[in-house]
Design an enzyme around this catalytic site. Structure first.
Site, PDB file in Angstrom:
ATOM      1  N   LYS A   7       0.942  -1.231   0.114  1.00 43.79           N
ATOM      2  CA  LYS A   7      -0.078  -0.051  -0.034  1.00 43.79           C
ATOM      3  C   LYS A   7       0.873   1.129  -0.109  1.00 43.79           C
ATOM      4  O   LYS A   7       1.728   1.361   0.897  1.00 43.79           O
ATOM      5  CB  LYS A   7      -0.974   0.212   1.231  1.00 43.79           C
ATOM      6  CG  LYS A   7      -1.794   1.282   1.181  1.00 43.79           C
ATOM      7  CD  LYS A   7      -1.483   2.198   2.044  1.00 43.79           C
ATOM      8  CE  LYS A   7      -2.412   3.474   2.014  1.00 43.79           C
ATOM      9  NZ  LYS A   7      -2.217   4.576   3.005  1.00 43.79           N
ATOM     10  N   GLY A  10      -0.902   8.158   0.308  1.00 48.20           N
ATOM     11  CA  GLY A  10      -0.843   9.372  -0.604  1.00 48.20           C
ATOM     12  C   GLY A  10       0.224  10.244   0.049  1.00 48.20           C
ATOM     13  O   GLY A  10       1.047  11.158  -0.625  1.00 48.20           O
ATOM     14  N   GLY A  41      -4.990  10.767   0.113  1.00 50.96           N
ATOM     15  CA  GLY A  41      -5.653  11.525   1.160  1.00 50.96           C
ATOM     16  C   GLY A  41      -5.265  13.027   0.995  1.00 50.96           C
ATOM     17  O   GLY A  41      -6.185  13.839   0.922  1.00 50.96           O
ATOM     18  N   ASP A 158      -5.533   1.655   3.670  1.00 51.05           N
ATOM     19  CA  ASP A 158      -4.983   0.677   4.670  1.00 51.05           C
ATOM     20  C   ASP A 158      -5.886  -0.441   4.972  1.00 51.05           C
ATOM     21  O   ASP A 158      -5.514  -1.490   4.845  1.00 51.05           O
ATOM     22  CB  ASP A 158      -4.567   1.481   5.983  1.00 51.05           C
ATOM     23  CG  ASP A 158      -3.601   2.453   5.957  1.00 51.05           C
ATOM     24  OD1 ASP A 158      -2.548   2.546   5.169  1.00 51.05           O
ATOM     25  OD2 ASP A 158      -4.024   3.692   6.428  1.00 51.05           O
ATOM     26  N   LYS A 213      -3.997   2.436  10.157  1.00 51.95           N
ATOM     27  CA  LYS A 213      -2.819   1.745   9.665  1.00 51.95           C
ATOM     28  C   LYS A 213      -2.512   0.827  10.644  1.00 51.95           C
ATOM     29  O   LYS A 213      -2.394  -0.550  10.272  1.00 51.95           O
ATOM     30  CB  LYS A 213      -1.743   2.582   9.506  1.00 51.95           C
ATOM     31  CG  LYS A 213      -0.731   2.405   8.349  1.00 51.95           C
ATOM     32  CD  LYS A 213       0.240   3.788   8.214  1.00 51.95           C
ATOM     33  CE  LYS A 213      -0.192   5.004   7.659  1.00 51.95           C
ATOM     34  NZ  LYS A 213      -0.942   4.691   6.386  1.00 51.95           N
TER      35      LYS A 213
HETATM   36  N1  LIG Z   1       2.761   7.470  16.640  1.00 49.63           N
HETATM   37  C1  LIG Z   1       2.839   7.808  15.414  1.00 49.63           C
HETATM   38  N2  LIG Z   1       3.980   7.311  14.680  1.00 49.63           N
HETATM   39  C2  LIG Z   1       3.963   7.726  13.353  1.00 49.63           C
HETATM   40  N3  LIG Z   1       3.049   8.616  12.819  1.00 49.63           N
HETATM   41  C3  LIG Z   1       2.086   9.096  13.247  1.00 49.63           C
HETATM   42  C4  LIG Z   1       1.748   8.473  14.780  1.00 49.63           C
HETATM   43  N4  LIG Z   1       0.420   9.304  14.983  1.00 49.63           N
HETATM   44  C5  LIG Z   1      -0.030   9.882  14.135  1.00 49.63           C
HETATM   45  N5  LIG Z   1       0.981   9.712  13.093  1.00 49.63           N
HETATM   46  C6  LIG Z   1       0.717  10.373  11.501  1.00 49.63           C
HETATM   47  O1  LIG Z   1       0.126   9.230  10.647  1.00 49.63           O
HETATM   48  C7  LIG Z   1       0.456   9.794   9.542  1.00 49.63           C
HETATM   49  C8  LIG Z   1       0.647   8.736   8.371  1.00 49.63           C
HETATM   50  O2  LIG Z   1      -1.085   8.558   8.103  1.00 49.63           O
HETATM   51  P1  LIG Z   1      -1.528   9.334   6.786  1.00 49.63           P
HETATM   52  O3  LIG Z   1      -3.003   8.693   6.764  1.00 49.63           O
HETATM   53  O4  LIG Z   1      -1.388  10.674   6.990  1.00 49.63           O
HETATM   54  O5  LIG Z   1      -0.548   8.899   5.724  1.00 49.63           O
HETATM   55  P2  LIG Z   1      -0.964   7.580   4.611  1.00 49.63           P
HETATM   56  O6  LIG Z   1      -1.709   6.487   4.973  1.00 49.63           O
HETATM   57  O7  LIG Z   1       0.404   7.185   4.263  1.00 49.63           O
HETATM   58  O8  LIG Z   1      -1.500   8.396   3.347  1.00 49.63           O
HETATM   59  P3  LIG Z   1      -2.940   8.104   2.553  1.00 49.63           P
HETATM   60  O9  LIG Z   1      -3.987   8.206   4.038  1.00 49.63           O
HETATM   61  O10 LIG Z   1      -3.208   9.249   1.693  1.00 49.63           O
HETATM   62  O11 LIG Z   1      -3.134   6.848   1.968  1.00 49.63           O
HETATM   63  C9  LIG Z   1       2.023  10.266   9.709  1.00 49.63           C
HETATM   64  O12 LIG Z   1       2.342  11.310   8.820  1.00 49.63           O
HETATM   65  C10 LIG Z   1       1.765  10.866  11.085  1.00 49.63           C
HETATM   66  O13 LIG Z   1       1.507  12.570  10.829  1.00 49.63           O
HETATM   67 MG   LIG Z   2      -3.793   7.219   5.688  1.00 48.97          MG
END
Ligand SMILES: Nc1ncnc2c1ncn2[C@@H]1O[C@H](COP(=O)(O)OP(=O)(O)OP(=O)(O)O)[C@@H](O)[C@H]1O
Ligand SMILES: [Mg+2]
Length: 248
Positions: A7, A10, A41, A158, A213
């Site tokens: 996965k 974004g 996202g 996710d 996630k």
């Molecule tokens: N304990 C943590 N450790 C790491 N990141 C965290 C934590 N808690 C919150 N986050 C946040 O989670 C974000 C990742 O999730 P996000 O949904 O923003 O990204 P993504 O899933 O990769 O993108 P998309 O949702 O577009 O697929 C990180 O950028 C961070 O800001």
């Molecule tokens: Mg996400």
């Protein structure tokens, strides 16, 4: 043949020459069956803003009314997925972008009605993916598909990746994001047990997009996926991916 679901968040898609795509393409070229699922996202939020639609989240999930669902579909299936398919193809891995609507790949079952048109995967037609693999093509899946009443439903990427990994009996689920894994006080947590995950969520250490996630990793592993890793792509395409590993 081992199946890997990758996965690509974004958040990790920076535009330009993308190191995550290059690494995932290296992984795909090593053999086995690779499936890419993508998020988008930040681009959805940007397009919603341009169109005057407010973005709201609950527990890291986008509240999706009918207008938002249109934007989600246009951005994910129309832009992000096609750009990824083009990037993989340019990297020597011919790829096809599809959503749950293509060849009936998956149906979506609604979650909490308060979230609007948001659901999780119901039926998965794995034969569609097998046909693409058989033709030497990399499937790139946008997590949006048909729900009740023929309406378009949004699935957190996710969650979709975890459910596809479970349905395919995948050996590995990789959730690639813009962070090296689950961070606690700024330090990478190398492994995470289900109990630890719930504690970190309850304590507010794991928040926002990291909540779905972590839950997706727990669900995948409980459903028989060998291991799930939250990573920024470090080591991807080589022998060992580095990040936070969840294993049964
Ligand atoms: N304990 C943590 N450790 C790491 N990141 C965290 C934590 N808690 C919150 N986050 C946040 O989670 C974000 C990742 O999730 P996000 O949904 O923003 O990204 P993504 O899933 O990769 O993108 P998309 O949702 O577009 O697929 C990180 O950028 C961070 O800001
Ligand atoms: Mg996400």
């Amino acid at each position: 043949l081992e199946t890997t679901v990758i996965k690509i968040g974004g958040a990790s898609l920076g535009g330009g020459a993308d190191p995550v795509v290059a690494a995932a393409a290296r992984h795909a070229r090593r053999g086995g069956r690779t499936l890419v699922v993508h998020g988008g996202g930040s681009e959805i939020t940007a397009w919603c803003r341009r169109l005057g639609i407010e973005s709201r989240f609950r527990d890291g999930l986008r509240v999706t009314d009918a207008d938002t669902a249109d934007v989600v579909e246009m951005v994910l299936a129309g832009r992000v997925g096609r750009a990824l398919a083009a990037a993989f193809t340019a990297a020597g891995v011919p790829a096809v972008s599809l959503s749950g609507k293509d060849a009936g790949l998956f149906a979506v079952e609604p979650l909490d009605p308060g979230l609007g048109q948001v659901g999780h995967l119901g039926r998965v037609e794995a034969g569609v993916l097998a046909a693409l693999w058989g033709a030497g093509l990399l499937p790139v899946v946008a997590p949006v598909g048909p729900g009740p009443g023929g309406r378009t439903f949004n699935v957190n990427a996710d969650d979709a990746a975890a459910d596809l990994a479970a349905a395919l009996g995948a050996a590995t689920l990789l959730l690639v994001s813009d962070v090296p894994g689950v961070l606690v006080d700024g330090r990478l947590l190398p492994r995470c047990s289900p109990a630890q995950a719930e504690e970190l969520i309850a304590a507010g250490v794991v928040t926002a997009g990291m909540v779905p996630k972590v839950r997706a990793c727990l669900r995948a592993v409980a459903a028989g996926v060998g291991r799930a890793v939250i990573t920024d792509g470090a080591g991807l395409g080589g022998d060992e991916v580095r990040g936070t590993t969840f294993a049964a």
